[in-house]
Design an enzyme around this catalytic site. Structure first.
Site, PDB file in Angstrom:
ATOM      1  N   ARG A  67      -7.022 -23.029  26.195  1.00 45.25           N
ATOM      2  CA  ARG A  67      -7.258 -22.359  24.902  1.00 45.25           C
ATOM      3  C   ARG A  67      -8.738 -22.032  24.721  1.00 45.25           C
ATOM      4  O   ARG A  67      -9.093 -20.990  24.161  1.00 45.25           O
ATOM      5  CB  ARG A  67      -6.734 -23.249  23.768  1.00 45.25           C
ATOM      6  CG  ARG A  67      -5.207 -23.285  23.767  1.00 45.25           C
ATOM      7  CD  ARG A  67      -4.672 -24.228  22.732  1.00 45.25           C
ATOM      8  NE  ARG A  67      -5.163 -23.941  21.404  1.00 45.25           N
ATOM      9  CZ  ARG A  67      -5.109 -24.794  20.381  1.00 45.25           C
ATOM     10  NH1 ARG A  67      -4.585 -25.996  20.552  1.00 45.25           N
ATOM     11  NH2 ARG A  67      -5.570 -24.472  19.207  1.00 45.25           N
ATOM     12  N   HIS A 116     -10.422 -28.259  10.640  1.00 49.35           N
ATOM     13  CA  HIS A 116      -9.700 -28.884  11.753  1.00 49.35           C
ATOM     14  C   HIS A 116     -10.551 -28.989  13.019  1.00 49.35           C
ATOM     15  O   HIS A 116     -10.025 -29.056  14.119  1.00 49.35           O
ATOM     16  CB  HIS A 116      -8.388 -28.128  12.023  1.00 49.35           C
ATOM     17  CG  HIS A 116      -7.396 -28.255  10.901  1.00 49.35           C
ATOM     18  ND1 HIS A 116      -6.331 -27.399  10.715  1.00 49.35           N
ATOM     19  CD2 HIS A 116      -7.314 -29.171   9.886  1.00 49.35           C
ATOM     20  CE1 HIS A 116      -5.641 -27.776   9.645  1.00 49.35           C
ATOM     21  NE2 HIS A 116      -6.221 -28.841   9.113  1.00 49.35           N
TER      22      HIS A 116
END
Ligand code: BJW
Ligand code: ZN
Length: 249
Positions: A67, A116
């Site tokens: 990612r 986050h």
């Protein structure tokens, strides 16, 4: 009732709250999109936990490195750019993101509240010390799904991504600042989020209950249940630049 773009032109404190959908048009898969290729058999919600890292650190680290590579290759899209431009048009803007990429910053937004965490701040799973080594640009997918994480120079613990997993506390100051902005803003744009994850999902609702106008921007229509709540249906990369033109010419 339709949202009047003049409301944006008149906003005194605008809160922009973003989720994975804002980066979708940069080629970053959203969290709840079906994964493709190498990762199609994995459920992101099961990989994004401390327990998953404990059980199979190489699998989880490999996923996050894949990612991170995707983000390194990606560019900010018109939605990120429009949000950075909005900060120059309204008296005050607070940008709160659930995203772990850095595309808002690369579009020119500053002081982004990352609820986050970030793919770009790895740390030790054992002692929490930030990783001070250099991460190589990952050569995925050739290396396959699994990749051994590097080790901490302090305690030899395994290095983990600097993101907030399920069951972990959000960064205290960022969350406090985000709630404060929700209480103080007069307009909140909620862009590209499913609104499923707590406590972040409280932010738009909190603003609405304090009397702010709430606008959801998402290709999926939102069922609006309160006066002052609106849904603009479409991709953020189209809706946000259009809104900017309508409000500011
Ligand atoms: C477009 C588009 C385009 C597509 N344009 N839009 C209360 C009730 C129930 C459960 C809980 C609760 N309180 C806490 C919990 C547990 C849990 C939780 O919320 N679970 C629910 C899922 C049920 N929360 C937590 O565990 C949190 N921690 C916590 O509460 O700790 C307590 C504690 C306190 C003190 C000490 C210790 C503990 C932590 C939550 C962390 C979430 N982290 C993740 C993973 C980060 C790393 C990673 O990325 O791998 O964050 S989960 C994942 O979801 C990720 C995202 O930031 C987050 C939100 O997802 P998002 O952004 O909304 O993405 P999607 O994919 O869901 O939606 C994309 C949207 O875009 C869709 O709507 C599309 O339509 C749209 N879209 N294209 C605009 N072009
Ligand atoms: Zn350590």
């Amino acid at each position: 009732m339709e949202f009047d773009p003049q409301r944006l032109a008149q906003a005194r404190h605008l809160l922009v709250f973003t989720g994975a959908g804002v980066s979708a048009e940069s080629g970053i898969p959203t969290f709840r999109d079906a994964l493709s290729g190498l990762w199609e058999h994995f459920d992101p919600a099961r990989l994004a936990t401390p327990q998953a890292f404990r059980e199979d650190p190489a699998l989880v680290w490999g996923w996050y490195e894949w990612r991170r590579l995707k983000v390194l290759e990606a560019q900010p899209n018109p939605a990120h750019l429009a949000i950075a431009e909005l900060a120059r048009r309204v008296p005050r803007l607070t940008l709160v993101t659930q995203n772990v990429d850095d595309l808002h910053e690369r579009a020119g937004s500053s002081e982004v509240l990352h609820l986050h965490g970030s793919l770009h701040t790895p740390k030790c799973f054992a002692c929490n010390r930030p990783f001070n080594g250099q991460l190589p640009v990952p050569e995925l997918p050739e290396q396959g799904a699994s990749l051994e994480p590097p080790r901490c120079s302090g305690c030899n613990g395994k290095i983990r991504p600097g993101v907030v997993w399920f069951g972990e506390a959000l960064p205290q100051q960022a969350l406090k600042d985000a709630f404060k902005a929700a209480d103080e803003c007069d307009l909140l744009l909620s862009v590209g989020t499913s609104g499923l994850v707590q406590p972040a999902a409280q932010i738009p609702l909190r603003a609405l209950h304090q009397g702010a106008t709430l606008v959801h921007i998402n290709p999926q229509p939102h069922t609006c249940s309160a006066p002052g709540e609106y849904s603009l249906v479409g991709p953020a990369g189209q809706i946000l630049p259009q809104l900017l033109r309508q409000a500011f010419g």
